[in-house]
Design a protein around this motif. Structure first.
Motif, PDB file in Angstrom:
ATOM      1  N   PHE A   1       2.153   1.278  -3.879  1.00 22.78           N
ATOM      2  CA  PHE A   1       1.229   1.477  -5.005  1.00 22.78           C
ATOM      3  C   PHE A   1       0.310   2.674  -4.793  1.00 22.78           C
ATOM      4  O   PHE A   1      -0.128   3.302  -5.763  1.00 22.78           O
ATOM      5  CB  PHE A   1       0.444   0.200  -5.331  1.00 22.78           C
ATOM      6  CG  PHE A   1      -0.702  -0.103  -4.408  1.00 22.78           C
ATOM      7  CD1 PHE A   1      -0.612  -1.105  -3.479  1.00 22.78           C
ATOM      8  CD2 PHE A   1      -1.898   0.608  -4.503  1.00 22.78           C
ATOM      9  CE1 PHE A   1      -1.668  -1.391  -2.630  1.00 22.78           C
ATOM     10  CE2 PHE A   1      -2.959   0.335  -3.662  1.00 22.78           C
ATOM     11  CZ  PHE A   1      -2.838  -0.671  -2.713  1.00 22.78           C
TER      12      PHE A   1
ATOM     13  N   GLN B   1       0.807  -1.209   0.000  1.00 22.72           N
ATOM     14  CA  GLN B   1       0.000   0.000   0.000  1.00 22.72           C
ATOM     15  C   GLN B   1       0.853   1.276   0.000  1.00 22.72           C
ATOM     16  O   GLN B   1       0.506   2.264  -0.614  1.00 22.72           O
ATOM     17  CB  GLN B   1      -0.887  -0.016   1.238  1.00 22.72           C
ATOM     18  CG  GLN B   1      -2.174   0.727   1.022  1.00 22.72           C
ATOM     19  CD  GLN B   1      -3.314   0.070   1.776  1.00 22.72           C
ATOM     20  OE1 GLN B   1      -3.145  -0.374   2.902  1.00 22.72           O
ATOM     21  NE2 GLN B   1      -4.466   0.000   1.156  1.00 22.72           N
TER      22      GLN B   1
ATOM     23  N   ILE C   1      -2.548  -5.806 -11.466  1.00 24.54           N
ATOM     24  CA  ILE C   1      -3.938  -5.553 -11.083  1.00 24.54           C
ATOM     25  C   ILE C   1      -4.077  -4.313 -10.203  1.00 24.54           C
ATOM     26  O   ILE C   1      -5.088  -3.617 -10.236  1.00 24.54           O
ATOM     27  CB  ILE C   1      -4.510  -6.798 -10.357  1.00 24.54           C
ATOM     28  CG1 ILE C   1      -5.980  -6.621 -10.010  1.00 24.54           C
ATOM     29  CG2 ILE C   1      -3.776  -7.084  -9.076  1.00 24.54           C
ATOM     30  CD1 ILE C   1      -6.855  -7.394 -10.903  1.00 24.54           C
ATOM     31  N   MET C   2      -3.019  -3.985  -9.441  1.00 25.62           N
ATOM     32  CA  MET C   2      -3.082  -2.838  -8.542  1.00 25.62           C
ATOM     33  C   MET C   2      -3.322  -1.532  -9.292  1.00 25.62           C
ATOM     34  O   MET C   2      -3.820  -0.575  -8.720  1.00 25.62           O
ATOM     35  CB  MET C   2      -1.774  -2.689  -7.755  1.00 25.62           C
ATOM     36  CG  MET C   2      -1.279  -3.917  -7.048  1.00 25.62           C
ATOM     37  SD  MET C   2      -2.403  -4.635  -5.870  1.00 25.62           S
ATOM     38  CE  MET C   2      -2.888  -3.242  -4.920  1.00 25.62           C
TER      39      MET C   2
ATOM     40  N   TYR D   1      -8.105  -0.965  -9.060  1.00 25.74           N
ATOM     41  CA  TYR D   1      -8.405  -1.681  -7.835  1.00 25.74           C
ATOM     42  C   TYR D   1      -7.915  -0.821  -6.681  1.00 25.74           C
ATOM     43  O   TYR D   1      -7.103  -1.220  -5.866  1.00 25.74           O
ATOM     44  CB  TYR D   1      -7.757  -3.070  -7.797  1.00 25.74           C
ATOM     45  CG  TYR D   1      -8.787  -4.146  -7.898  1.00 25.74           C
ATOM     46  CD1 TYR D   1      -9.545  -4.475  -6.787  1.00 25.74           C
ATOM     47  CD2 TYR D   1      -9.025  -4.794  -9.103  1.00 25.74           C
ATOM     48  CE1 TYR D   1     -10.522  -5.440  -6.881  1.00 25.74           C
ATOM     49  CE2 TYR D   1      -9.999  -5.757  -9.204  1.00 25.74           C
ATOM     50  CZ  TYR D   1     -10.750  -6.084  -8.098  1.00 25.74           C
ATOM     51  OH  TYR D   1     -11.704  -7.032  -8.192  1.00 25.74           O
ATOM     52  N   GLU D   2      -8.376   0.404  -6.654  1.00 23.12           N
ATOM     53  CA  GLU D   2      -7.930   1.324  -5.630  1.00 23.12           C
ATOM     54  C   GLU D   2      -8.604   0.951  -4.332  1.00 23.12           C
ATOM     55  O   GLU D   2      -9.739   0.506  -4.323  1.00 23.12           O
ATOM     56  CB  GLU D   2      -8.327   2.732  -6.018  1.00 23.12           C
ATOM     57  CG  GLU D   2      -7.164   3.660  -6.080  1.00 23.12           C
ATOM     58  CD  GLU D   2      -7.647   5.016  -6.516  1.00 23.12           C
ATOM     59  OE1 GLU D   2      -7.049   5.990  -6.130  1.00 23.12           O
ATOM     60  OE2 GLU D   2      -8.653   5.072  -7.233  1.00 23.12           O
ATOM     61  N   SER D   3      -7.909   1.170  -3.259  1.00 22.39           N
ATOM     62  CA  SER D   3      -8.516   0.799  -1.981  1.00 22.39           C
ATOM     63  C   SER D   3      -9.679   1.728  -1.679  1.00 22.39           C
ATOM     64  O   SER D   3      -9.637   2.912  -1.975  1.00 22.39           O
ATOM     65  CB  SER D   3      -7.476   0.882  -0.881  1.00 22.39           C
ATOM     66  OG  SER D   3      -7.242   2.222  -0.575  1.00 22.39           O
ATOM     67  N   GLU D   4     -10.675   1.133  -1.111  1.00 23.72           N
ATOM     68  CA  GLU D   4     -11.892   1.886  -0.842  1.00 23.72           C
ATOM     69  C   GLU D   4     -11.624   3.009   0.157  1.00 23.72           C
ATOM     70  O   GLU D   4     -12.186   4.082   0.087  1.00 23.72           O
ATOM     71  CB  GLU D   4     -12.958   0.956  -0.265  1.00 23.72           C
ATOM     72  CG  GLU D   4     -13.059  -0.364  -0.979  1.00 23.72           C
ATOM     73  CD  GLU D   4     -14.220  -0.429  -1.922  1.00 23.72           C
ATOM     74  OE1 GLU D   4     -15.310  -0.086  -1.481  1.00 23.72           O
ATOM     75  OE2 GLU D   4     -14.032  -0.805  -3.091  1.00 23.72           O
ATOM     76  N   LEU D   5     -10.753   2.700   1.110  1.00 28.79           N
ATOM     77  CA  LEU D   5     -10.520   3.708   2.150  1.00 28.79           C
ATOM     78  C   LEU D   5      -9.777   4.903   1.580  1.00 28.79           C
ATOM     79  O   LEU D   5      -9.984   6.023   2.013  1.00 28.79           O
ATOM     80  CB  LEU D   5      -9.769   3.128   3.338  1.00 28.79           C
ATOM     81  CG  LEU D   5      -8.323   2.687   3.149  1.00 28.79           C
ATOM     82  CD1 LEU D   5      -7.563   2.783   4.456  1.00 28.79           C
ATOM     83  CD2 LEU D   5      -8.291   1.261   2.634  1.00 28.79           C
TER      84      LEU D   5
END
Ligand SMILES: Nc1nc2c(ncn2[C@@H]2O[C@H](COP(=O)(O)OP(=O)(O)OP(=O)(O)O)[C@@H](O)[C@H]2O)c(=O)[nH]1
Ligand SMILES: [Mg+2]
Lengths: 211, 656
Positions: free
Chosen positions: B132, B129, B173-174, B178-182
């Motif tokens: 990326f 995290q 894929i990152m 596929y971004e983190s929701e937070l």
């Protein structure tokens, strides 16, 4: 603090079983009530003592979501221990253990210590998987087993430390080749070696310049 | 940021105790860097100064060196610094500084820093995290439309990333949203566009005026479309603008093309995006063909799933839209279609184009017609140049050997044997009945196909040869021997190519025969063109010859007997190649023999034509007399080649 060994761990299991919470409880003694989906990988570190030897645990927390499975797979190699986690309140997370185990066995080194963890033991009322079932599964597949709660921190220390003990024992028995980094074990830095070749080492003074 | 600070302190306490020079050094320069930056941007103000006037870059430079050298020596030391960076999300702090750019030049400085870090670390943990996340934010800061000035640095960063992803395909894929929701809510505040995925960012460079940037942009696209990860493929197809950008760009370039092109010059040239494109100097034609060439490369080398969806998008947004309005199929459009068709060979786009060619337009103007229908109609016009282009396109389409296209254009019309006159009791059918009896009694004895009319073959050949009267033969030997070798080679090639098709081996009578035979619009057009030989351009005639010979090669029993067996009893009013040729040759001969010294003229024409076979045909179309001679010679050779095909097919079927 210096350490004698560094062990690399990986935490695996379905999404939402509490992998990140276990890590957070272990490293920061905190509990996170909302589910922050892990994207990709994260890691945490903590120093523990095994037989008075300081040991650094470097723990890689992976994403349980299917889309990240191939990223997770690339972290098995180079791990000395794995925490395989399911959620005792969700039967499907228990049913998926076989797949996880296959994945782990296929991609890791054969000596990797795997600890099976039934998490969320505080939610007794919602339990769907009996403790005996977890024990039976562990026995069948040669794993160590424990039920934990990342919320109350029950058994969390033990889970990480017992895994470290097993790895340590294996080292003593000579099972691990500690010079091979792919095993997820590193010998700690020797006493300060006065490493003058580090770039920037001579530049310290110039940093004070104009600002 | 407070908890981060806490952990920073903890970590420092934790690790600094026994002095580890590298880490200490690292902390020193990181802090210096921060302090420096904060001083230049006091109270969060935007500084008027350029970063190079400050000490900020030099501290960051040292931070970078320490991280990289730690990575290099990881075996002996530990990667403490990097661990610290990741746990405290330092890269994210950097990138937020880059977003705000309170010091001029900070964005590029940090972009270069991160480029170096990810390209030089032995194993950049792209999936982490703290890596990326910042990289994703930097991608946002590289959109060419918003950040136009430092394209080289930006594309260099993007290209570095693509190369890395190509090496660690699982982490790709990152970078496909596929971004983190937070992080989403956080980044929404920071960026105007929070979910710019890597590929869309790269696509923003396709109109760049910098050739080097263009090449890198194309290279990035190739790298990403080759990524072998099902999820990534799906996301590229569904969540990126790849397909629509490709089609729209091609269409835009298409529309800027001049109405008249240098057809001769372009006919043989294959422009290549890697060698021929220059963002500043290339003309519109070069730009179009280079982009086409690039698209074809992506389709050919990219993941099949992506190629297919690209093709589908080209069909919908390029090919269908080409004739959306009342826009005509002009000469240049047909020429371009032909070039595209050729370029698409051996790729899924070829399949798409074949499909498109026989699908009905659903716009009002072309009311349920297929492109093929329209092209056939247009080839009946009198504009020789245009007709030539269409016929040459048809030649390519036929040679492409697509089973469905061949069926659509020709075979479906002859496959019911409706041309054949059954009840008529001629010598041929008597003979065939005889054969059939023999066949039944002794199957192994005769393996020659009945369709090849073994007992009439000599007659068929002689009739074809006899179409050219002796006095107008430009070659006194009048022999087809010279054609046999090349015909044999061609036929073997064609035979293996078509073997996989589900064609019948014998022309048999159908259960139900239709009253009337219709040869279909294409053959009808070809026949018309044969009849029209005295009046049309020699170029067209020679194109017709090519088509006719190709068709005669095809190992399709019905087409074979319909085109080549002049002894076959046909229904009344059914046109046949033989009778049309007979007719037109008679007319030509009538004209020829009135010209004095016609024999010398014929020989002269013959030499000219043979000379021209390899080169482009250049004739003086105004000279009607020469046209007559040229046409006669072409037909003379056509007959001999047809005979050679008959001969080879007959013998080939005996030897197989
Ligand atoms: N009651 C209870 N809830 C827990 C426990 N452990 C985790 N949770 C909750 O379970 C949810 C998911 O926890 P996470 O640690 O984020 O799950 P994860 O396994 O990391 O999930 P992914 O990152 O998607 O793979 C959160 O809402 C936690 O609050 C526990 O021991 N008891
Ligand atoms: Mg998690």
């Amino acid at each position: 603090m210096s350490y004698a060994y560094l062990f690399k761990y990986i935490i695996i299991g379905d999404t939402g079983v509490g992998k990140s919470c276990l890590l957070l409880q272990f490293t920061d003694k905190r509990f996170q009530p909302v589910h922050d989906l892990t994207i990709g990988v994260e890691f945490g570190a903590r120093l523990v003592a095994i037989e008075t030897k300081p040991i650094k645990l470097q723990i890689w927390d992976t994403a349980g979501q299917e889309a990240f499975r191939s990223i997770t797979r690339s972290y098995y190699r180079g791990a000395a221990g794995a925490l395989l986690v399911y959620d005792i309140t969700r039967r499907d997370t228990f049913n998926h253990l076989t797949t996880w185990l296959e994945d782990a066995r296929q991609h890791s080194n054969s000596n990797m210590v795997i600890m099976l963890i039934g998490n969320k033991s505080d939610l007794e009322a919602k339990r769907e998987v009996k403790k005996e079932e977890g024990e039976a599964f562990a026995r069948e597949h040669g794993l160590v087993f424990m039920e934990t709660s990342a919320k109350t921190s029950d058994n969390v220390e033990e889970a990480f430390i017992n895994t470290a003990k097993e790895i340590y024992e294996k080292i003593q028995e000579g099972v691990f080749d500690i010079n091979n980094e792919a095993n997820g074990i590193k010998i700690g830095p020797q006493h300060s070696t006065g490493n003058s070749s580090i770039p920037g080492g001579n530049n310290r003074a110039s940093g004070n310049g104009c600002c | 940021m407070i908890p981060v600070l806490n952990t920073i302190l903890d970590s420092v306490m934790d690790t600094v105790a026994p002095p580890i020079p590298a880490f200490e050094n690292f902390m020193y320069h990181w802090e210096k860097f921060m302090v420096n930056y904060l001083e230049w941007t006091t109270d969060g103000k935007y500084s008027q100064f350029h970063i190079e006037q400050t000490n900020v870059p030099s501290h960051l430079e040292i931070v970078q060196q320490i991280l990289l050298s730690e990575d290099k020596n990881e075996e002996i030391t530990t990667n403490l610094c990097m661990e610290y960076v990741l746990q405290n999300n330092l890269f994210n702090i950097l990138v937020i500084m880059a977003e705000k750019e309170k010091l001029i030049g900070l964005r590029i400085l940090i972009l270069k820093f991160m480029t170096n870090i990810i390209s030089q670390l032995r194993n950049p943990v792209l999936a982490h995290q703290s890596i990326f996340g910042p990289i994703q934010k930097l991608i946002n800061l590289c959109h060419c439309v918003f950040y136009n000035e430092r394209q080289q640095d930006q594309i260099h960063f993007l290209h570095t990333l693509c190369v890395l992803l190509n090496n660690q395909q699982n982490t790709a894929i990152m970078f496909f949203s596929y971004e983190s929701e937070l992080e989403e809510s956080e980044s929404q505040k920071l960026n105007t566009f929070n979910k710019l995925n890597l590929l869309d960012c790269i696509l923003s460079y396709i109109n760049t005026k910098d050739t080097e940037v263009y090449y890198k942009c194309c290279d990035c696209i190739l790298l990403l479309t080759k990524l072998n990860d099902e999820n990534v493929m799906d996301l590229i197809v569904k969540n990126t603008n790849l397909c629509s950008t490709f089609s729209t760009h091609l269409r835009n370039l298409f529309h800027t093309l001049p109405p008249i092109l240098d057809y001769k010059g372009l006919e043989t040239i294959e422009l290549n995006w890697k060698n021929d494109y220059n963002a500043n100097y290339s003309n519109d034609v070069t730009k179009f063909f280079c982009w086409l060439n690039f698209i074809i490369e992506v389709i050919r080398d990219g993941q099949l799933k992506i190629s297919c969806s690209l093709c589908e998008s080209l069909r919908l947004f390029f090919f269908n839209k080409l004739f959306d309005t009342i826009e005509e199929f002009s000469l240049s459009k047909v020429f371009l279609l032909k070039k595209m068709y050729k370029a698409s060979n051996y790729t899924p786009l070829n399949y798409t184009m074949n499909n498109w060619l026989r699908s009905e337009f659903d716009c009002l103007y072309y009311n349920k017609q297929t492109p093929i229908d329209i092209l056939i109609k247009l080839s009946l016009t009198n504009d020789d140049g245009f007709v030539f282009q269409i016929l040459s396109f048809f030649t390519d389409v036929l040679l492409n050997a697509d089973e469905e296209i061949l069926d659509f254009i020709i075979l479906r019309f002859v496959s019911n044997r409706d041309y054949y006159e059954r009840c008529k009791s001629g010598s041929w059918s008597d003979e065939e009945d005889e054969r059939e009896k023999k066949l039944l009694s002794n199957k192994n004895n005769i393996n020659t196909s009945r369709t090849l009319a073994p007992s009439s073959i000599d007659r068929i050949i002689n009739r074809l040869l006899a179409l050219i009267p002796q006095n107008v033969q430009s070659d006194p030997s009048h022999s087809f021997k010279n054609y046999i070798l090349s015909t044999k080679n061609n036929y073997e090639e064609i035979f293996t190519k078509f073997k996989k098709f589900n064609w019948p081996s014998e022309a048999l009578d159908p259960v139900e025969q239709l009253e009337n035979f219709d040869e279909g619009p294409f053959l009808r057009m070809i026949f018309k063109k044969i009849s029209n030989i005295p009046n049309q351009s020699v170029l067209i005639t020679s194109q017709i010859k090519t088509i006719l010979i190709f068709l005669s090669y095809l190992p399709h029993p019905y087409l074979h007997e319909y085109l080549l067996n002049s002894t076959l009893p046909l229904k009344r009013n059914v046109s046949s190649v033989y009778t049309i040729l007979n007719h037109v040759l008679k007319e030509l001969h009538k004209q020829i023999v009135t010209i004095p010294n016609y024999n010398n003229e014929l020989i002269h024409s013959r030499n000219q034509i043979l000379k021209n076979i390899s080169n482009q045909l250049v004739f003086n179309e105004k000279d009607t007399q020469a046209k007559v001679f040229h046409s006669a010679v072409i037909l003379e050779e056509l007959c001999k080649e047809l005979v050679a095909v008959l001969f080879v097919k007959y013998h080939y079927s005996n030897s197989v």
